[in-house]
Design a protein around this motif. Structure first.
Motif, mmCIF file in Angstrom:
data_model
loop_
_atom_site.group_PDB
_atom_site.id
_atom_site.type_symbol
_atom_site.label_atom_id
_atom_site.label_comp_id
_atom_site.label_asym_id
_atom_site.label_seq_id
_atom_site.Cartn_x
_atom_site.Cartn_y
_atom_site.Cartn_z
ATOM 1 N N ASN A 40 0.839 -1.207 0.000
ATOM 2 C CA ASN A 40 0.000 0.000 0.000
ATOM 3 C C ASN A 40 0.872 1.254 0.000
ATOM 4 O O ASN A 40 0.837 2.072 0.913
ATOM 5 C CB ASN A 40 -0.940 -0.007 1.208
ATOM 6 N N ALA A 41 1.669 1.375 -1.057
ATOM 7 C CA ALA A 41 2.711 2.406 -1.134
ATOM 8 C C ALA A 41 2.281 3.654 -1.894
ATOM 9 O O ALA A 41 3.114 4.389 -2.404
ATOM 10 C CB ALA A 41 3.956 1.807 -1.784
ATOM 11 N N GLY A 42 0.965 3.898 -1.972
ATOM 12 C CA GLY A 42 0.499 5.110 -2.632
ATOM 13 C C GLY A 42 0.663 5.093 -4.140
ATOM 14 O O GLY A 42 0.683 6.141 -4.766
ATOM 15 N N ARG A 43 0.784 3.882 -4.707
ATOM 16 C CA ARG A 43 1.078 3.745 -6.141
ATOM 17 C C ARG A 43 2.362 4.506 -6.492
ATOM 18 O O ARG A 43 2.439 5.229 -7.486
ATOM 19 C CB ARG A 43 -0.077 4.248 -7.001
ATOM 20 N N SER A 44 3.366 4.350 -5.663
ATOM 21 C CA SER A 44 4.626 5.072 -5.869
ATOM 22 C C SER A 44 5.242 4.722 -7.214
ATOM 23 O O SER A 44 5.187 3.580 -7.668
ATOM 24 C CB SER A 44 5.612 4.749 -4.745
ATOM 25 N N ASN A 45 5.850 5.722 -7.819
ATOM 26 C CA ASN A 45 6.490 5.574 -9.117
ATOM 27 C C ASN A 45 7.971 5.905 -8.941
ATOM 28 O O ASN A 45 8.714 5.121 -8.388
ATOM 29 C CB ASN A 45 5.796 6.489 -10.130
ATOM 30 N N GLY A 46 8.422 7.074 -9.382
ATOM 31 C CA GLY A 46 9.802 7.459 -9.178
ATOM 32 C C GLY A 46 10.101 7.716 -7.707
ATOM 33 O O GLY A 46 9.236 8.175 -6.957
ATOM 34 N N MET A 47 11.349 7.420 -7.293
ATOM 35 C CA MET A 47 11.747 7.611 -5.894
ATOM 36 C C MET A 47 13.192 8.110 -5.821
ATOM 37 O O MET A 47 13.955 7.977 -6.760
ATOM 38 C CB MET A 47 11.617 6.302 -5.112
ATOM 39 N N TYR A 48 13.542 8.664 -4.643
ATOM 40 C CA TYR A 48 14.908 9.151 -4.432
ATOM 41 C C TYR A 48 15.152 9.247 -2.934
ATOM 42 O O TYR A 48 14.247 9.625 -2.177
ATOM 43 C CB TYR A 48 15.102 10.518 -5.086
ATOM 44 N N PHE A 49 16.369 8.923 -2.491
ATOM 45 C CA PHE A 49 16.716 9.005 -1.073
ATOM 46 C C PHE A 49 17.323 10.354 -0.709
ATOM 47 O O PHE A 49 18.144 10.899 -1.456
ATOM 48 C CB PHE A 49 17.732 7.921 -0.706
ATOM 49 N N LEU A 50 16.922 10.865 0.444
ATOM 50 C CA LEU A 50 17.613 11.989 1.062
ATOM 51 C C LEU A 50 18.794 11.449 1.860
ATOM 52 O O LEU A 50 18.863 10.256 2.175
ATOM 53 C CB LEU A 50 16.674 12.756 1.997
ATOM 54 N N LEU A 51 19.713 12.325 2.217
ATOM 55 C CA LEU A 51 20.903 11.896 2.947
ATOM 56 C C LEU A 51 20.568 11.286 4.299
ATOM 57 O O LEU A 51 21.317 10.451 4.817
ATOM 58 C CB LEU A 51 21.865 13.076 3.127
ATOM 59 N N ASP A 52 19.455 11.692 4.897
ATOM 60 C CA ASP A 52 19.091 11.163 6.212
ATOM 61 C C ASP A 52 18.360 9.830 6.148
ATOM 62 O O ASP A 52 17.920 9.305 7.175
ATOM 63 C CB ASP A 52 18.249 12.189 6.991
ATOM 64 N N GLY A 53 18.222 9.259 4.951
ATOM 65 C CA GLY A 53 17.580 7.974 4.806
ATOM 66 C C GLY A 53 16.108 8.031 4.462
ATOM 67 O O GLY A 53 15.475 6.990 4.244
ATOM 68 N N THR A 54 15.551 9.234 4.399
ATOM 69 C CA THR A 54 14.155 9.377 3.989
ATOM 70 C C THR A 54 14.020 9.044 2.508
ATOM 71 O O THR A 54 14.809 9.495 1.689
ATOM 72 C CB THR A 54 13.669 10.820 4.231
ATOM 73 N N LEU A 55 13.022 8.236 2.185
ATOM 74 C CA LEU A 55 12.756 7.859 0.803
ATOM 75 C C LEU A 55 11.578 8.681 0.291
ATOM 76 O O LEU A 55 10.456 8.525 0.761
ATOM 77 C CB LEU A 55 12.437 6.360 0.711
ATOM 78 N N VAL A 56 11.843 9.563 -0.659
ATOM 79 C CA VAL A 56 10.801 10.409 -1.227
ATOM 80 C C VAL A 56 10.246 9.725 -2.468
ATOM 81 O O VAL A 56 11.015 9.201 -3.286
ATOM 82 C CB VAL A 56 11.345 11.801 -1.583
#
Length: 295
Positions: A75-91
């Protein structure tokens, strides 16, 4: 979480490589299949790659050390493109409700962007995090059967590229003259941004201003792309029919065939960033490279 790893398979295909960017004797390896449509590969600081199976609404994780694939988030919000921030957050570009989401390391999410000027976005598709701070994302219109409570028409005046400031207080359009922007990637020095207009079958290069705005648009190459990445030498990797590589001058220097109907996206994984990780339709692949990716 349950592992999905079922083994690997090598493909000896003719790789066009004019500049020797692929490792000697390297072969394309199928890591895992059985997905519906893979997208959005993003690498964390350990070299692991997270990618989406967008129609099945999941985010998967490829472990760079074990070569195993597991489920990171249902249930990932229909995620498509992604990218990590330096603090480990996945946008993630989550187009179930046309939003930007952010996941912590446990898979918990918060919504960062829900609209632009009070109207729904078309469907954020791909994104790039600027090392100096801020996020660029593309917003093409691909009507989805799972959308609820909205029409299939755009509420925005166009299909644009946007910039979200590092503190998330400002969101503004930075490219409003494209047909259908899709793939996007920038240089590690934050000076240039590449945007693929897949609708026009072209990729453009922009200079990036300190305030996030883009200037001096120029044609980079006569090819569109779904997803994109870049290596340490400034070579740009475009996707669609396999992976096509252009040098910083926009000259094609390599083509990597992939046995899939569509190659959606690509990123450099593993701790040394020399493993090209490719998402292609129902499967994901790896190929060992001489050049490193940048992160």
């Amino acid at each position: 979480m349950a592992a999905l790893f079922v083994g690997t398979q090598s493909f000896s295909q003719e790789i066009e490589d004019k500049k020797g960017i692929v490792a000697k004797n390297a072969e394309l390896v199928k890591v895992q299949d059985g997905f519906e449509f893979t997208e959005g590969p993003a690498v964390n600081r350990f070299g692991d790659v997270f990618f989406t199976d967008q129609p099945n609404n999941r985010i998967h994780k490829w472990n760079a050390l074990s070569n195993e694939v597991s489920v990171f988030k249902e249930n990932a919000g229909r995620s498509n493109g992604m990218y990590f921030l330096l603090d480990g957050t996945l946008v993630a570009a989550a187009d179930n409700k046309n939003e930007l989401w952010a996941f912590d390391t446990d898979g918990n999410h918060e919504v960062w962007v829900t609209a632009f000027k009070g109207k729904k976005l078309n469907g954020p598709n791909d994104l790039w995090v600027r090392p100096k701070g801020g996020i660029y994302f593309t917003d093409p219109l691909y009507p989805r059967a799972y959308w609820e409570g909205r029409t299939k028409e755009s509420e925005q005046t166009g299909q644009n590229v946007y910039f979200l400031s590092a503190d998330r207080t400002e969101l503004f359009a930075v490219a409003e003259d494209l047909v259908q922007p899709n793939g996007i990637v920038g240089t590690p020095d934050s000076k240039y941004l590449y945007v693929s207009d897949i609708g026009a079958k072209k990729t453009y290069k922009y200079e990036v201003r300190e305030d996030g705005y883009l200037i001096n648009k120029e044609l980079f190459c006569e090819m569109g792309s779904d997803g994109m990445t870049i290596d340490e030498r400034g070579n740009v990797y475009l996707t669609g029919k396999g992976v096509t590589v252009f040098n910083k001058n926009g000259e094609q220097i390599a083509h990597i065939p992939v046995p899939a109907a569509w190659t959606a996206n690509v990123v450099f994984g593993s701790l040394d960033r020399k493993t090209l990780f490719i998402t292609a339709s129902d499967a994901v692949y790896t190929l060992q490279m001489k050049n490193r990716g940048v992160w």
